[in-house]
Write an enzyme that holds these catalytic residues in place. Structure first.
Site, PDB file in Angstrom:
ATOM      1  N   ASP A 133      11.290  83.251  18.284  1.00  0.00           N
ATOM      2  CA  ASP A 133      11.187  83.315  19.741  1.00  0.00           C
ATOM      3  C   ASP A 133      12.531  83.436  20.438  1.00  0.00           C
ATOM      4  O   ASP A 133      12.610  83.299  21.665  1.00  0.00           O
ATOM      5  CB  ASP A 133      10.412  82.101  20.260  1.00  0.00           C
ATOM      6  N   ASP A 178       2.504  87.709  18.527  1.00  0.00           N
ATOM      7  CA  ASP A 178       3.456  87.433  19.605  1.00  0.00           C
ATOM      8  C   ASP A 178       4.829  88.036  19.337  1.00  0.00           C
ATOM      9  O   ASP A 178       5.583  88.358  20.263  1.00  0.00           O
ATOM     10  CB  ASP A 178       3.641  85.925  19.805  1.00  0.00           C
TER      11      ASP A 178
END
Length: 420
Positions: free
Chosen positions: A125, A184
């Site tokens: 991330d 994601d």
């Protein structure tokens, strides 16, 4: 009053005998997208933020909860501050829009200090963490701190790449051969392109392209839906399991994951021109739109049961997919396709605004589903607010609406295929 001031009403009547009726009945863009409450709430949140903590989601009463730097969402609030600077550049600052109540760039810079510049604790991330630094380079392309931050974060992501698998690792596992990749991660690839352009290291782009191609082949089902998690054997590179972590079931389609995919593949087409990425984004978008309920409110998972309890919505998935559809529209050369995706984005924005706009909350939107299996839902979410603001910016930048939320003249003409 129709509210269309850009074309005289008599001219609308001359252009087409049915145009006056069509324009008057056309669904409007939700005015809340341009509400002065947005800058007011964002500034209040900035002032209320504890040192080195960032908002992630609210409690059930709409009060922000704050988290330390090594939380995957920490980059979204400073990116929101930069998004309001973009809005001010597009629209100017007036008493009506309240965009002049703060120096958004100064606040964005201040709120970016302390963000992590490596993958420790946040893994893949790092791409989300990079958002405010990428926005800083739009404001000041010579900012060396932003460049160094982007390069550090891209290097951290590249270090998680495995050539045998063809992807960057998403989640770490106690079993070193269990290589987990989530949909994601498509959103984190752009930082590799930005760093490649800054450094000349083209291997970073190759890593991003490999990850996207592998994800396209293994995460996306034939009908355009997606798995949340694909697990590979790192030794062989072969798929060993496909499952969910935040969706209803291993065979269901988690709405936010689907939206990440639509955006990620459209963005990869923008960055590479590979038509396979565009067609993948289209297939995923068609699945998303075909499975929306009649009221247009995005559910947290498309296959989650409607009974016995009402199926929760996810306002963050709605705001995200609106941006994804607008990005997809920008990649299309056919006017009809552009209109299809743009209209869908606006319909979803209208639906989620009716449900989730909460003036009394600290967040802009309610009805977010952070993680249903973890019993974390009916909240405001920082990335939901970010993408809600960004959607309005995109509508303005693409000459679809004015800063007051009115249709532009080109939008009115384009919607009904009227040509001079």
């Amino acid at each position: 009053m129709l509210g269309y001031t850009l074309l005289p009403l008599f001219l609308l009547g001359l252009l087409s005998p049915n145009l006056f009726h069509l324009v008057s009945s056309q669904a409007t863009v939700p005015p809340e997208l341009f509400s002065p409450l947005t800058p007011q709430k964002v500034l209040a949140t900035y002032k209320a933020s504890p040192s080195l903590q960032w908002p992630q989601y609210t409690d059930g009463s709409g009060r922000w909860l704050f988290f330390p730097p090594r939380t995957w969402t920490s980059g979204f609030f400073p990116a929101t501050l930069y998004a309001l600077n973009t809005r001010r550049q597009l629209c100017g600052a007036t008493d009506a829009n309240q965009l002049g109540i703060a120096d958004w760039v100064a606040l964005g810079r201040a709120n970016s200090r302390g963000l992590p510049l490596d993958a420790g604790g946040i893994g893949h991330d790092v791409g989300f963490i990079s958002f405010p630094f990428v926005e800083e380079l739009v404001v000041n392309p010579q900012n060396q701190t932003a460049k160094a931050s982007i390069n550090s974060l891209a290097s951290a992501l590249a270090a998680r790449f495995d050539g045998k698998v063809g992807c960057t690792r998403s989640w770490d596992s106690s079993d070193p051969t269990d290589f987990q990749v989530i949909i994601d991660n498509m959103m984190n690839l752009e930082v590799l392109f930005v760093s490649a352009d800054l450094t000349g290291n083209q291997d970073l782009k190759k890593i991003a392209i490999s990850h996207a191609l592998t994800t396209m082949n293994n995460h996306v089902r034939p009908d355009g839906s997606s798995w949340h998690v694909v697990e590979y054997n790192q030794t062989t590179g072969k798929v060993i399991r496909k499952r969910t972590a935040q969706g209803y079931s291993d065979n269901s389609t988690w709405a936010r994951g689907q939206a990440w995919g639509i955006y990620g593949f459209a963005n990869m087409h923008r960055l590479t021109g590979n038509p396979d990425f565009l067609s993948t984004s289209r297939r995923m978008a068609n699945y998303f739109l075909d499975h929306l309920p009649q009221d247009g409110v995005v559910p947290w998972d498309f296959q989650a049961p409607l009974t016995p309890a009402p199926r929760p919505a996810d306002s963050s998935a709605a705001a995200l997919v609106s941006n994804a559809l607008l990005l997809l529209a920008q990649q299309e050369t056919d006017p009809g396709a552009k209109k299809q995706w743009t209209d869908a984005a606006i319909r979803i924005l209208n639906s989620i605004t009716r449900l989730a706009w909460k003036p009394q909350w600290q967040s802009l939107l309610s009805n977010g589903t952070v993680n249903w299996p973890a019993n974390n839902y009916l909240t405001g979410i920082v990335y939901g607010d970010y993408y809600y603001i960004k959607a309005a910016n995109e509508l303005i930048k693409n000459n679809i609406v004015t800063c007051e939320g009115q249709w532009t003249s080109s939008r009115i003409l384009g919607v009904f295929d009227v040509h001079s």
